[in-house]
Motif scaffolding. Structure first.
Motif, mmCIF file in Angstrom:
data_model
loop_
_atom_site.group_PDB
_atom_site.id
_atom_site.type_symbol
_atom_site.label_atom_id
_atom_site.label_comp_id
_atom_site.label_asym_id
_atom_site.label_seq_id
_atom_site.Cartn_x
_atom_site.Cartn_y
_atom_site.Cartn_z
ATOM 1 N N ASP A 144 25.465 -27.847 -50.737
ATOM 2 C CA ASP A 144 24.340 -28.458 -51.437
ATOM 3 C C ASP A 144 23.733 -29.646 -50.695
ATOM 4 O O ASP A 144 22.596 -30.008 -50.965
ATOM 5 C CB ASP A 144 24.761 -28.902 -52.844
ATOM 6 N N ASN A 145 24.488 -30.250 -49.789
ATOM 7 C CA ASN A 145 23.974 -31.388 -49.033
ATOM 8 C C ASN A 145 23.916 -31.053 -47.551
ATOM 9 O O ASN A 145 24.777 -30.342 -47.032
ATOM 10 C CB ASN A 145 24.847 -32.633 -49.245
ATOM 11 N N ARG A 146 22.902 -31.583 -46.888
ATOM 12 C CA ARG A 146 22.767 -31.419 -45.443
ATOM 13 C C ARG A 146 23.879 -32.208 -44.744
ATOM 14 O O ARG A 146 24.435 -33.146 -45.315
ATOM 15 C CB ARG A 146 21.415 -31.958 -44.981
ATOM 16 N N PRO A 147 24.177 -31.863 -43.485
ATOM 17 C CA PRO A 147 25.224 -32.603 -42.763
ATOM 18 C C PRO A 147 24.980 -34.110 -42.713
ATOM 19 O O PRO A 147 25.928 -34.887 -42.703
ATOM 20 C CB PRO A 147 25.188 -31.998 -41.364
ATOM 21 N N SER A 148 23.722 -34.532 -42.702
ATOM 22 C CA SER A 148 23.402 -35.958 -42.616
ATOM 23 C C SER A 148 23.451 -36.665 -43.972
ATOM 24 O O SER A 148 23.306 -37.884 -44.036
ATOM 25 C CB SER A 148 22.003 -36.135 -42.015
ATOM 26 N N GLU A 149 23.653 -35.896 -45.063
ATOM 27 C CA GLU A 149 23.674 -36.473 -46.406
ATOM 28 C C GLU A 149 25.089 -36.506 -46.971
ATOM 29 O O GLU A 149 25.879 -35.603 -46.736
ATOM 30 C CB GLU A 149 22.848 -35.625 -47.380
ATOM 31 N N THR A 150 25.375 -37.537 -47.724
ATOM 32 C CA THR A 150 26.605 -37.588 -48.507
ATOM 33 C C THR A 150 26.184 -37.484 -49.959
ATOM 34 O O THR A 150 25.317 -38.224 -50.407
ATOM 35 C CB THR A 150 27.348 -38.912 -48.270
ATOM 36 N N GLY A 151 26.766 -36.541 -50.672
ATOM 37 C CA GLY A 151 26.373 -36.369 -52.062
ATOM 38 C C GLY A 151 27.400 -35.620 -52.868
ATOM 39 O O GLY A 151 28.384 -35.105 -52.331
ATOM 40 N N LYS A 152 27.159 -35.558 -54.145
ATOM 41 C CA LYS A 152 28.004 -34.800 -55.058
ATOM 42 C C LYS A 152 27.126 -33.879 -55.885
ATOM 43 O O LYS A 152 25.937 -34.136 -56.074
ATOM 44 C CB LYS A 152 28.800 -35.731 -55.982
ATOM 45 N N THR A 153 27.756 -32.818 -56.373
ATOM 46 C CA THR A 153 27.095 -31.882 -57.279
ATOM 47 C C THR A 153 27.910 -31.819 -58.553
ATOM 48 O O THR A 153 29.141 -31.803 -58.507
ATOM 49 C CB THR A 153 26.995 -30.485 -56.644
ATOM 50 N N ALA A 154 27.226 -31.780 -59.679
ATOM 51 C CA ALA A 154 27.871 -31.552 -60.968
ATOM 52 C C ALA A 154 27.324 -30.245 -61.521
ATOM 53 O O ALA A 154 26.108 -30.067 -61.610
ATOM 54 C CB ALA A 154 27.579 -32.699 -61.927
ATOM 55 N N LEU A 179 37.044 -20.747 -63.319
ATOM 56 C CA LEU A 179 36.410 -19.869 -64.299
ATOM 57 C C LEU A 179 35.437 -20.649 -65.171
ATOM 58 O O LEU A 179 35.693 -21.809 -65.506
ATOM 59 C CB LEU A 179 37.460 -19.231 -65.207
ATOM 60 N N PRO A 180 34.336 -20.010 -65.553
ATOM 61 C CA PRO A 180 33.451 -20.653 -66.526
ATOM 62 C C PRO A 180 34.199 -20.869 -67.841
ATOM 63 O O PRO A 180 34.998 -20.027 -68.253
ATOM 64 C CB PRO A 180 32.334 -19.626 -66.724
ATOM 65 N N LYS A 181 33.960 -21.977 -68.454
ATOM 66 C CA LYS A 181 34.510 -22.288 -69.772
ATOM 67 C C LYS A 181 33.412 -23.054 -70.501
ATOM 68 O O LYS A 181 32.818 -23.971 -69.921
ATOM 69 C CB LYS A 181 35.768 -23.141 -69.629
ATOM 70 N N PRO A 182 33.101 -22.693 -71.731
ATOM 71 C CA PRO A 182 32.021 -23.375 -72.441
ATOM 72 C C PRO A 182 32.162 -24.899 -72.403
ATOM 73 O O PRO A 182 33.215 -25.447 -72.713
ATOM 74 C CB PRO A 182 32.148 -22.836 -73.865
ATOM 75 N N GLY A 183 31.107 -25.554 -71.938
ATOM 76 C CA GLY A 183 31.094 -27.012 -71.886
ATOM 77 C C GLY A 183 31.806 -27.626 -70.697
ATOM 78 O O GLY A 183 31.781 -28.841 -70.539
ATOM 79 N N ARG A 184 32.426 -26.821 -69.855
ATOM 80 C CA ARG A 184 33.150 -27.357 -68.687
ATOM 81 C C ARG A 184 32.151 -27.884 -67.666
ATOM 82 O O ARG A 184 31.122 -27.271 -67.397
ATOM 83 C CB ARG A 184 33.992 -26.257 -68.048
ATOM 84 N N ALA A 185 32.468 -29.025 -67.085
ATOM 85 C CA ALA A 185 31.695 -29.598 -65.992
ATOM 86 C C ALA A 185 32.602 -29.729 -64.781
ATOM 87 O O ALA A 185 33.763 -30.110 -64.909
ATOM 88 C CB ALA A 185 31.129 -30.954 -66.379
ATOM 89 N N VAL A 186 32.068 -29.400 -63.621
ATOM 90 C CA VAL A 186 32.802 -29.505 -62.360
ATOM 91 C C VAL A 186 31.985 -30.399 -61.436
ATOM 92 O O VAL A 186 30.794 -30.163 -61.237
ATOM 93 C CB VAL A 186 33.000 -28.110 -61.717
#
Length: 110
Positions: free
Chosen positions: A32-42, A73-80
């Motif tokens: 999700d992030n380019r090599p030059s970027e530091t980031g997180k995904t939720a 696994l998907p679980k209702p309401g789960r955030a990763v």
């Protein structure tokens, strides 16, 4: 808002993406992030019900994209929440699933 305050206090939101998948719609392995970027995904799993036998895992790979290091696994309401440099993909639901696999992804840069 609480997720940002606890897990990503320095994050700037780059985009919000709603995703829907049915059988046969696996996503490609990507970062999700380019090599030059530091980031997180939720990623938030949005279905109200999801049977384990339906699959639809969020899969993480090593940096060479050769080996699976984690599968969720998907679980209702789960955030990763994960580092945006980690290669990952979304597996589509199984053929016997009559539901749309729905997620919302919040992509950030630090």
């Amino acid at each position: 808002m609480r997720v940002k305050a606890i897990h990503m206090p320095q994050a700037t939101l780059l985009g919000v993406y709603a995703n829907g998948q049915t059988f046969g719609q696996d996503s490609p392995i990507h970062r999700d992030n380019r090599p030059s970027e530091t980031g997180k995904t939720a990623v938030l799993f949005c279905n109200e019900h999801w049977a384990t036998c339906w699959g639809g895992e969020l899969v993480f790979y090593d940096h060479q994209k050769q080996h699976i290091i984690k599968s969720i696994l998907p679980k209702p309401g789960r955030a990763v929440i994960f580092n945006g440099h980690i290669p990952h993909s979304a597996r589509s639901p199984a053929v016997n699933c009559d539901e749309l696999r729905v997620t919302i992804a919040f992509k950030t840069v630090l």
